[in-house]
Motif scaffolding. Structure first.
Motif, mmCIF file in Angstrom:
data_model
loop_
_atom_site.group_PDB
_atom_site.id
_atom_site.type_symbol
_atom_site.label_atom_id
_atom_site.label_comp_id
_atom_site.label_asym_id
_atom_site.label_seq_id
_atom_site.Cartn_x
_atom_site.Cartn_y
_atom_site.Cartn_z
ATOM 1 N N CYS A 1 0.897 -1.249 -0.429
ATOM 2 C CA CYS A 1 0.085 -0.217 -0.005
ATOM 3 C C CYS A 1 1.141 1.290 -0.066
ATOM 4 O O CYS A 1 1.511 1.587 0.536
ATOM 5 C CB CYS A 1 -0.796 -0.100 1.503
ATOM 6 S SG CYS A 1 -2.064 1.197 1.568
ATOM 7 N N ILE A 2 0.929 2.045 -1.172
ATOM 8 C CA ILE A 2 1.064 3.951 -0.290
ATOM 9 C C ILE A 2 -0.023 4.091 -0.136
ATOM 10 O O ILE A 2 -1.355 4.189 -0.522
ATOM 11 C CB ILE A 2 1.665 3.876 -1.599
ATOM 12 C CG1 ILE A 2 2.647 2.903 -2.166
ATOM 13 C CG2 ILE A 2 2.462 5.693 -2.085
ATOM 14 C CD1 ILE A 2 3.438 3.103 -3.686
ATOM 15 N N GLY A 3 0.445 4.992 -0.059
ATOM 16 C CA GLY A 3 -0.586 6.654 1.223
ATOM 17 C C GLY A 3 -0.428 7.134 1.700
ATOM 18 O O GLY A 3 0.681 7.198 2.191
ATOM 19 N N LEU A 4 -1.301 8.418 2.281
ATOM 20 C CA LEU A 4 -0.665 9.497 3.229
ATOM 21 C C LEU A 4 -1.387 8.524 4.468
ATOM 22 O O LEU A 4 -2.200 8.332 5.125
ATOM 23 C CB LEU A 4 -1.868 10.654 2.846
ATOM 24 C CG LEU A 4 -1.694 11.675 3.409
ATOM 25 C CD1 LEU A 4 0.011 12.487 3.012
ATOM 26 C CD2 LEU A 4 -2.586 13.110 3.337
ATOM 27 N N PHE A 5 -0.195 8.301 5.066
ATOM 28 C CA PHE A 5 -0.384 8.501 6.835
ATOM 29 C C PHE A 5 0.048 9.128 7.945
ATOM 30 O O PHE A 5 1.535 9.786 7.990
ATOM 31 C CB PHE A 5 0.367 6.914 6.703
ATOM 32 C CG PHE A 5 0.562 5.879 7.454
ATOM 33 C CD1 PHE A 5 -0.493 4.732 7.813
ATOM 34 C CD2 PHE A 5 1.143 6.080 8.830
ATOM 35 C CE1 PHE A 5 -0.357 4.255 8.991
ATOM 36 C CE2 PHE A 5 0.893 5.298 10.350
ATOM 37 C CZ PHE A 5 0.667 4.278 9.979
ATOM 38 N N LYS A 6 -0.334 9.618 8.205
ATOM 39 C CA LYS A 6 0.039 10.632 9.792
ATOM 40 C C LYS A 6 0.452 11.813 9.068
ATOM 41 O O LYS A 6 1.155 12.358 9.154
ATOM 42 C CB LYS A 6 0.906 10.176 10.561
ATOM 43 C CG LYS A 6 0.292 8.958 11.695
ATOM 44 C CD LYS A 6 1.596 9.139 12.608
ATOM 45 C CE LYS A 6 1.263 7.611 13.917
ATOM 46 N NZ LYS A 6 2.222 7.896 14.719
ATOM 47 N N GLY A 7 -0.337 12.206 7.926
ATOM 48 C CA GLY A 7 -0.239 13.177 6.845
ATOM 49 C C GLY A 7 0.998 13.323 6.173
ATOM 50 O O GLY A 7 1.761 14.872 5.832
ATOM 51 N N LYS A 8 1.907 12.209 5.683
ATOM 52 C CA LYS A 8 2.734 12.048 4.922
ATOM 53 C C LYS A 8 2.681 10.433 4.525
ATOM 54 O O LYS A 8 1.954 9.913 4.582
ATOM 55 C CB LYS A 8 4.257 11.948 5.887
ATOM 56 C CG LYS A 8 4.467 13.214 7.167
ATOM 57 C CD LYS A 8 5.783 12.498 7.378
ATOM 58 C CE LYS A 8 5.725 13.877 8.487
ATOM 59 N NZ LYS A 8 7.742 13.894 9.190
ATOM 60 N N PRO A 9 3.771 10.769 2.813
ATOM 61 C CA PRO A 9 3.200 10.766 2.004
ATOM 62 C C PRO A 9 4.497 8.905 2.669
ATOM 63 O O PRO A 9 4.798 9.308 3.229
ATOM 64 C CB PRO A 9 3.447 10.939 1.122
ATOM 65 C CG PRO A 9 3.352 12.250 0.939
ATOM 66 C CD PRO A 9 3.729 12.172 2.473
#
Length: 220
Positions: free
Chosen positions: A132-140
């Motif tokens: 998975c690639i995503g925005l996690f805790k406000g960061k890519p």
């Protein structure tokens, strides 16, 4: 429901070379999988463990772990894909482990860019499929789902971080979008889940060293 801003990637064919999985890029280059390269870093420890417990027991444990990991990963993938979940036929242990990961995703995964997508790098000369690639805790972030029987110490799982660092470089090379955050979520049998957040630049150099070792060993 997770917000999706999905980036499309063409699939990659695979070939087995020297008994190892390789991906074929659109240009026809054949690159080893990331896990094949990072596997070199753990090969000695695994060999010693197999010798200690015996081949029969090692094969049994490895098969169970692989099956469990695949099942839990699929549950996470479906959940992040916003698919309606039916747990009626799910193994209770697999469901328990998915439910460990679920609240972490609910709390910190803000946007999804890619799920189980193929990536490759002409710079690193490797390829693979990222969870998975995503925005996690406000960061890519590169986000990896793992399962384990026991809690892990950070020093034991450097191969996880190397793998994710390589995915980060691949993704940036293919999209021009930089990713510096690596997230490892580990569901642990009958224990609390673990969350590790690392920096790409702390792990990419050691991955490149193992990539060089792989080339010396196999010639590709």
């Amino acid at each position: 429901m997770f917000k999706h801003s999905l980036i499309e990637f063409d699939d990659l064919e695979t070939e087995t070379i020297n008994g190892k999985r390789h991906y074929v890029t659109p240009e026809g280059n054949k690159y080893p999988s990331v896990t094949t390269v990072t596997g070199l870093s753990t090969a000695k420890g695994i060999q010693e463990w197999r010798k200690r417990v015996g081949e029969k027991e090692a094969n049994k444990v490895s098969s169970q772990a692989s099956t469990r990991g695949t099942k839990v990963h699929k549950l996470c993938e479906d959940y992040v894909n916003n698919i309606d979940m039916d747990f009626s036929d799910v193994n209770p242990v697999n469901l328990f482990m998915f439910k460990q990961i679920k609240p972490i995703l609910d709390t910190y995964l803000e946007e999804v860019f890619a799920i189980e997508c193929p990536l490759y790098s002409d710079y690193l000369k490797v390829a693979g499929r990222v969870d998975c690639i995503g925005l996690f805790k406000g960061k890519p972030a590169i986000i990896d789902f793992k399962t384990a029987n026991k809690r892990k110490m950070k020093k034991w799982i450097g191969n996880y971080f190397m793998q994710e660092a390589a995915y980060a470089v691949m993704f940036e090379e293919m999209t021009k979008i930089p990713i510096t955050q690596l997230v490892t979520v580990i569901a642990v049998t009958q224990d609390e889940p673990q969350l590790f957040i690392e920096r790409r630049d702390d792990h990419i150099a050691i991955f490149q060293q193992w990539r060089d070792i792989y080339k010396e060993k196999y010639g590709v």
